[in-house]
Motif scaffolding. Structure first.
Motif, PDB file in Angstrom:
ATOM      1  N   ALA A 179      -6.719  39.710  37.799  1.00 23.52           N
ATOM      2  CA  ALA A 179      -6.122  41.037  37.955  1.00 23.52           C
ATOM      3  C   ALA A 179      -5.090  41.079  39.070  1.00 23.52           C
ATOM      4  O   ALA A 179      -4.351  42.066  39.190  1.00 23.52           O
ATOM      5  CB  ALA A 179      -7.214  42.072  38.223  1.00 23.52           C
ATOM      6  N   ARG A 180      -5.022  40.031  39.869  1.00 27.96           N
ATOM      7  CA  ARG A 180      -4.064  40.005  40.972  1.00 27.96           C
ATOM      8  C   ARG A 180      -2.630  40.156  40.465  1.00 27.96           C
ATOM      9  O   ARG A 180      -1.804  40.813  41.097  1.00 27.96           O
ATOM     10  CB  ARG A 180      -4.216  38.689  41.738  1.00 27.96           C
ATOM     11  N   HIS A 181      -2.350  39.554  39.339  1.00 30.03           N
ATOM     12  CA  HIS A 181      -1.037  39.662  38.716  1.00 30.03           C
ATOM     13  C   HIS A 181      -1.236  40.122  37.275  1.00 30.03           C
ATOM     14  O   HIS A 181      -2.142  39.658  36.590  1.00 30.03           O
ATOM     15  CB  HIS A 181      -0.303  38.318  38.729  1.00 30.03           C
TER      16      HIS A 181
ATOM     17  N   PRO B  28      -1.003  43.418  34.098  1.00 32.63           N
ATOM     18  CA  PRO B  28      -1.165  44.862  33.859  1.00 32.63           C
ATOM     19  C   PRO B  28      -2.403  45.420  34.533  1.00 32.63           C
ATOM     20  O   PRO B  28      -3.360  44.701  34.821  1.00 32.63           O
ATOM     21  CB  PRO B  28      -1.273  44.944  32.331  1.00 32.63           C
ATOM     22  N   SER B  29      -2.373  46.724  34.760  1.00 30.83           N
ATOM     23  CA  SER B  29      -3.489  47.386  35.451  1.00 30.83           C
ATOM     24  C   SER B  29      -4.778  47.345  34.647  1.00 30.83           C
ATOM     25  O   SER B  29      -5.866  47.498  35.204  1.00 30.83           O
ATOM     26  CB  SER B  29      -3.119  48.844  35.756  1.00 30.83           C
TER      27      SER B  29
ATOM     28  N   ARG C  94      -6.264  44.921  33.584  1.00 30.87           N
ATOM     29  CA  ARG C  94      -7.110  43.821  34.030  1.00 30.87           C
ATOM     30  C   ARG C  94      -8.108  44.272  35.093  1.00 30.87           C
ATOM     31  O   ARG C  94      -9.192  43.708  35.216  1.00 30.87           O
ATOM     32  CB  ARG C  94      -6.249  42.682  34.560  1.00 30.87           C
ATOM     33  N   TRP C  95      -7.716  45.291  35.877  1.00 35.00           N
ATOM     34  CA  TRP C  95      -8.656  45.824  36.858  1.00 35.00           C
ATOM     35  C   TRP C  95      -9.810  46.543  36.170  1.00 35.00           C
ATOM     36  O   TRP C  95     -10.930  46.578  36.696  1.00 35.00           O
ATOM     37  CB  TRP C  95      -7.933  46.762  37.822  1.00 35.00           C
TER      38      TRP C  95
END
Length: 402
Positions: A170-172, A174-175, A177-178
């Motif tokens: 999720a570091r890089h 789309p959101s 992934r969070w």
């Protein structure tokens, strides 16, 4: 044509360090090791293994599968694992379905473990740290043994690793992934009562991420929000402690749950909390009123937890633990301090291990090392980060043309 590793799909460096044949085949070797370990576990235990707590998980899972009935209070905290069991019971796969399902999730977690460490160590241009850490996770048989047990440990360990994978991923990107990271943290949290350590580690990782932001204004705001939510945390902690009789456990002097031959005897009369106190206040009163006795209990539990060694282990097992796990601990401490890897990932891994140790110190250690083994992958991951920090200089000397 370059051989494609089954563990990694991202592009690799053109001239990575290490033997060429091992670089090309290490993914398949790790896969073969994983299969060999799983098969050996099934052969040793003659299939799925039913032990002390298996009965209540199976009974709970059966009620969910047949009646969609969910229990309350303490058993509600195990709801994730009975749900997992109910899926296989509903499909008619029985105990074998449960164990093979655990092995499948564990295999996916092993692949995610490798790929995540490769993402965290791109600056080394080296596949070896990720491969060594994954080999430790797969090859250290104790870390895999609960895959054949009908217990929460296997699924909890796998979900913790997958949450680690989702955090780094999720570091890089789309959101969304969070959201995946949040779902995996939630799933780990409902598999067993101490699953909240994954959520706690995730919160610490979030604070570490905010700490890295310029000005740290967001970090200070987050601390203010956490302080404003103090009434909520108070309610949650009391709910968590409501079904645990911690003070009664302290009175028995137990270090290992249910093991009475070795207990701590108080040197002076213990002061007990007055009736009617909230669980958090009750616990706090006992600790403050009996600090020496409590600290002795907590220290012994923590020492036994991290020592890993149990009296019923063979000498060969003990020597292996001392020769392998203890150096991994040392490397893990160095990996936690390695500036080259993303800080929130390091904080998450360290948070899982340390929070789990704190839970044991506040509660009780288990005879079968059930509380340590699920967090060993975090130790191996941190050790891998330390190795990655050490290798670049050596690799550069061996391959000056990189």
């Amino acid at each position: 044509m370059r051989f494609a590793s089954p563990l990694l799909t991202a592009s690799e460096p053109t001239i990575p360090p290490g033997p060429e044949w091992l670089r090309r085949w290490h993914g398949w070797l790790l896969l073969g090791l994983w299969v060999a370990v799983q098969v050996s576990l099934l052969i040793q235990h003659h299939g799925p293994l039913y032990v002390n707590d298996s009965g209540r998980y199976l009974a709970y899972g059966t009620r969910i599968a047949q009646e969609w009935h969910f229990e309350r209070d303490h058993n509600l905290r195990y709801v994730g694992y009975p749900l997992f069991i109910s899926l296989w019971l509903k499909l008619g796969a029985g105990w074998w379905g449960i164990v093979l399902g655990q092995m499948t999730v564990s295999g996916l977690a092993a692949r995610a473990f490798y790929r995540t460490l490769r993402r965290l160590t791109p600056q080394t241009l080296d596949w070896r740290p990720a491969a060594l850490a994954t080999a430790a996770f797969i090859g250290w048989r104790d870390a895999q043994q609960f895959n054949v047990y009908i217990l929460t440990e296997s699924l909890f360990a796998s979900l913790t690793i997958l949450a680690f994978w989702a955090l780094v991923r999720a570091r890089h990107g789309p959101s969304g992934r969070w959201v995946v990271f949040g779902v995996l943290v939630l799933l780990a949290g409902i598999v067993r009562p101490n699953g909240f350590v994954v959520a706690g580690a995730a919160a610490l990782a979030g604070l570490a991420r905010l700490w890295q932001m310029p000005g740290r204004r967001a970090f200070r705001r987050a601390l203010l929000v956490l302080a404003a939510l103090a009434p909520l945390w108070w309610w949650v902690l009391n709910k968590l402690l409501l079904t645990f009789t911690l003070v009664e456990t302290y009175l028995r002097g137990e270090i290992i749950y249910g093991f009475t031959p070795r207990v701590v005897e108080p040197t002076e009369p213990l002061q007990l909390p007055p009736p009617g106190l909230a669980p958090v206040l009750r616990l706090g009163y006992f600790i403050l009123a009996n600090p020496v006795y409590f600290l002795k209990l907590a220290a012994l539990k923590g020492l036994l937890f991290f020592s890993y060694v149990k009296t019923y282990y063979s000498w060969s097992h003990i020597l292996l633990i001392v020769a392998f796990i203890y150096p991994c601990y040392w490397l893990a401490v160095r990996g936690l301090r390695t500036a080259g890897a993303w800080l929130p990932a390091r904080v998450f891994l360290g948070g899982v291990v340390l929070l789990q140790g704190l839970v044991v110190m506040l509660t009780v250690e288990d005879w079968d090392v059930r509380f340590l083994l699920p967090v060993l992958p975090c130790v191996f991951a941190l050790a891998g980060l330390a190795v990655a920090h050490w290798l670049p200089g050596r690799a550069a000397k061996a391959s000056p043309g990189l």
